[in-house]
Design a protein around this motif. Structure first.
Motif, short mmCIF file in Angstrom:
data_model
loop_
_atom_site.label_atom_id
_atom_site.label_comp_id
_atom_site.label_asym_id
_atom_site.label_seq_id
_atom_site.Cartn_x
_atom_site.Cartn_y
_atom_site.Cartn_z
N VAL A 152 0.84 -1.20 0.00
CA VAL A 152 0.00 0.00 0.00
C VAL A 152 0.87 1.25 0.00
CG1 VAL A 152 -1.68 1.33 1.33
CG2 VAL A 152 -1.95 -1.14 1.09
N VAL A 153 1.90 1.25 0.84
CA VAL A 153 2.80 2.39 0.92
C VAL A 153 3.57 2.56 -0.39
CG1 VAL A 153 4.78 3.37 2.14
CG2 VAL A 153 2.98 2.18 3.43
N THR A 154 4.01 1.44 -0.95
CA THR A 154 4.74 1.50 -2.22
C THR A 154 3.87 2.07 -3.33
OG1 THR A 154 6.11 -0.40 -1.59
CG2 THR A 154 5.96 0.11 -3.94
N ASP A 155 2.61 1.63 -3.39
CA ASP A 155 1.67 2.13 -4.38
C ASP A 155 1.46 3.63 -4.21
OD1 ASP A 155 -0.41 2.01 -6.42
OD2 ASP A 155 -1.86 2.12 -4.78
N ALA A 156 1.32 4.08 -2.97
CA ALA A 156 1.10 5.50 -2.71
C ALA A 156 2.31 6.32 -3.11
CB ALA A 156 0.78 5.71 -1.23
N CYS A 157 3.50 5.84 -2.78
CA CYS A 157 4.72 6.58 -3.12
C CYS A 157 4.89 6.69 -4.64
CB CYS A 157 5.93 5.91 -2.50
SG CYS A 157 6.03 6.05 -0.70
N ALA A 158 4.60 5.60 -5.35
CA ALA A 158 4.73 5.61 -6.81
C ALA A 158 3.75 6.59 -7.43
CB ALA A 158 4.52 4.21 -7.35
N ALA A 159 2.50 6.59 -6.96
CA ALA A 159 1.48 7.47 -7.51
C ALA A 159 1.79 8.93 -7.22
CB ALA A 159 0.10 7.10 -6.96
N MET A 160 2.21 9.21 -6.00
CA MET A 160 2.54 10.58 -5.64
C MET A 160 3.78 11.06 -6.40
SD MET A 160 3.24 12.20 -1.86
CE MET A 160 3.64 13.95 -1.70
N GLY A 161 4.77 10.19 -6.54
CA GLY A 161 5.97 10.55 -7.28
C GLY A 161 5.67 10.87 -8.73
#
Length: 281
Positions: A215-224
């Motif tokens: 979940v955190v990885t998905d969020a970081c990728a989308a925000m980046g």
């Protein structure tokens, strides 16, 4: 302290699940950001659907890039959504800094602040039921809230902060607690200098992701990906809060700054974050 959720933009089909969970929980507001040249849902359309699927939470643009839109039509759209939702619309507005958005909309990036001021003069007049002018009469419907939906302005420059006192009801501080305080103090100063009564409503924003590593990885990728154009995406992603303790601490810090509401902005798609964040509160 009121706490709202900024909704992820990468999976529009999941937004109703997010909305229904939030409406049943402790959250006060659901928000969507705005871009034109990007793979995100159009916020007024999406929030209209969300308003129909909920009964309690407010729906908020955070922020709608008003200069990309024609003011009379925007006034009508906002009034319609505010009326049908029972006064639950909060219209967060900004000017937008992406050249491609303005290119596609046919608007001038250099004059976007002046255009927003002109738009607000038109929209405030229309929301009060006055004629458009130049041979055109009023443009209805009237919004549920007299004088128009609540308007919040986002931004960081003095002109944007002064706009809160000139046209708005409050300020969207999309900044960490370490420097949001200075922005909030400046907004209060402009408010007093303008002779406004009462106090501006202060809404702050912090980026969060709560759940397993994916979940955190998905969020970081989308925000980046969203902030790639700034050249500072890694720096911005590094400020994301990923534990209940960090989130509670940030809310307490914003409360100390006098914020009325904190928006927990989610880039990760997993709707179970709604329940995890509710438990964290």
């Amino acid at each position: 302290m009121n706490v709202g959720l900024g909704l992820p933009i990468s999976d529009p089909a999941a937004l109703l699940d997010w909305a229904r969970r939030a409406d049943a929980g402790p959250f006060t507001t659901l928000a969507l950001l705005d871009r034109l040249v990007y793979d995100n849902p159009e916020p007024l359309v999406a929030l209209a659907v969300i308003a129909g699927a909920t009964t309690r939470v407010r729906v908020q643009t955070e922020v709608l890039l008003a200069p990309l839109r024609e003011p009379a039509l925007l006034a009508k759209q906002a009034a319609t959504l505010d009326l049908i939702s029972g006064g639950r619309l909060v219209l967060g507005l900004g000017i937008g800094g992406r050249e491609d958005d303005h290119l596609v909309a046919g608007t001038d990036l250099r004059t976007r602040g002046r255009r927003l001021d002109e738009q607000m003069a038109v929209m405030r007049r229309l929301w009060s039921g006055e004629p458009y002018g130049d041979g055109a009469g009023p443009i209805g419907p009237l919004p549920a809230r007299p004088g128009g939906p609540e308007v919040l302005f986002g931004g960081f420059q003095p002109a944007a902060l002064a706009r809160v006192a000139r046209w708005g009801d409050g300020f969207l501080a999309a900044a960490p607690p370490s420097w949001a305080g200075g922005l909030i103090d400046t907004v209060h100063r402009f408010w007093k200098e303008a002779g406004r009564s009462g106090e501006p409503r202060i809404v702050t924003q912090v980026n969060v992701a709560l759940g397993p590593e994916d979940v955190v990885t998905d969020a970081c990728a989308a925000m980046g990906a969203y902030y790639e154009f700034t050249g500072m995406a890694d720096r911005m992603v590094s400020g994301m809060l990923t534990t209940p303790g960090e989130i509670r601490q940030a809310i307490a810090q914003y409360a100390d700054l006098g914020a009325d509401e904190v928006m927990l902005y989610c880039y990760g798609r997993d709707p179970e974050q709604v329940d995890r964040l509710a438990d964290a509160l």
